[in-house]
Design an enzyme around this catalytic site. Structure first.
Site, PDB file in Angstrom:
ATOM      1  N   VAL A   1       0.835  -1.196   0.000  1.00 49.72           N
ATOM      2  CA  VAL A   1       0.000   0.000   0.000  1.00 49.72           C
ATOM      3  C   VAL A   1       0.875   1.252   0.000  1.00 49.72           C
ATOM      4  O   VAL A   1       1.804   1.375   0.803  1.00 49.72           O
ATOM      5  CB  VAL A   1      -0.926   0.036   1.235  1.00 49.72           C
ATOM      6  CG1 VAL A   1      -1.823   1.264   1.203  1.00 49.72           C
ATOM      7  CG2 VAL A   1      -1.756  -1.234   1.312  1.00 49.72           C
ATOM      8  N   CYS A   2       0.572   2.171  -0.915  1.00 54.23           N
ATOM      9  CA  CYS A   2       1.280   3.452  -0.954  1.00 54.23           C
ATOM     10  C   CYS A   2       0.427   4.480  -0.213  1.00 54.23           C
ATOM     11  O   CYS A   2      -0.468   5.099  -0.780  1.00 54.23           O
ATOM     12  CB  CYS A   2       1.516   3.892  -2.392  1.00 54.23           C
ATOM     13  SG  CYS A   2       2.593   5.340  -2.510  1.00 54.23           S
ATOM     14  N   LEU A   3       0.704   4.608   1.080  1.00 52.75           N
ATOM     15  CA  LEU A   3       0.006   5.562   1.931  1.00 52.75           C
ATOM     16  C   LEU A   3       1.063   6.290   2.747  1.00 52.75           C
ATOM     17  O   LEU A   3       1.855   5.649   3.440  1.00 52.75           O
ATOM     18  CB  LEU A   3      -0.986   4.825   2.842  1.00 52.75           C
ATOM     19  CG  LEU A   3      -1.842   5.689   3.765  1.00 52.75           C
ATOM     20  CD1 LEU A   3      -2.796   6.576   2.965  1.00 52.75           C
ATOM     21  CD2 LEU A   3      -2.640   4.797   4.728  1.00 52.75           C
TER      22      LEU A   3
END
EC number: 2.3.2.34
Length: 209
Positions: A118-120
């Site tokens: 996840v790119c958060l």
């Protein structure tokens, strides 16, 4: 009698600092977003987070607070009708390190790669010890309301260097589609949620309604 009590105390597993912080975090109401309605707590059980109906946690081992899953079922936006499951793994350095979060399904999303990474930002460079699990969960849900096409594509931004390393071409393709042709992107989202192939990738069937 005293010896028996001492022996029982020694056998009792020790609670780590991370577990204590998680326990507090799970008991903290989420106040970060006005669009998230509050749900009354039904019991003090830690498996019941103070979350909206669109998010639900599951602890396979109620005694293990450091490993659990979160299911997000968006009730609005282009991902409405799907059920998306994320695994949470918290190490003993929490809250000095963020939890490890992965999507357990293969989904079509510009901020989630085919391996579930996840790119958060708050899971990476913007994490701070004052943040808690509710902060992460709010961020994950927001990705389904407003997918972010800029981070994987804009090489000039810091987030690119952190996310692009692990994100394969299929993820950046989704981001580019969202930027250039939103209608096609939405069609791909709807098709992928039904579990079809898109450009050679088999996506998970996540539709629940």
């Amino acid at each position: 009698m005293k010896k028996n009590e001492d022996a029982a105390a020694k056998r009792k597993p020790k609670t780590s600092a991370a577990q204590i912080r998680v326990q507090k975090g799970l008991s903290t109401p989420c106040k970060l977003s006005p669009w998230m309605p509050r749900r009354p707590r039904r019991s003090p059980d830690l498996t019941e987070l103070d979350l909206p109906p669109t998010m639900k946690t599951h602890f396979s081992d109620p005694a293990d607070l450091l490993n659990f899953t979160l299911t997000i079922t968006p009730d609005e936006g282009m991902y409405r009708g799907g059920a998306f499951v994320f695994s949470f793994t918290i190490n003993n350095n929490y809250p000095h390190e963020p939890p490890k979060v992965k999507c357990t399904q293969t989904i079509y999303h510009p901020n989630v790669d085919l391996e579930g990474n996840v790119c958060l930002n708050i899971l990476r460079e913007d994490w701070k010890p004052v943040l808690n699990l509710n902060s992460v969960m709010v961020g994950l849900q927001y990705l389904f309301l407003e997918p972010n096409a800029d981070d994987p594509l804009n090489k000039g931004r810091k987030t690119w260097s952190l996310c692009a390393v692990s994100f394969p071409d299929k993820t950046t393709e989704a981001a580019e589609e969202l930027r250039k042709n939103r209608e096609v992107f939405i069609q791909n989202v709807k098709s992928s949620m039904r579990g079809v192939h898109i450009k050679g990738v088999q996506y998970a069937k996540v539709l629940v309604q």
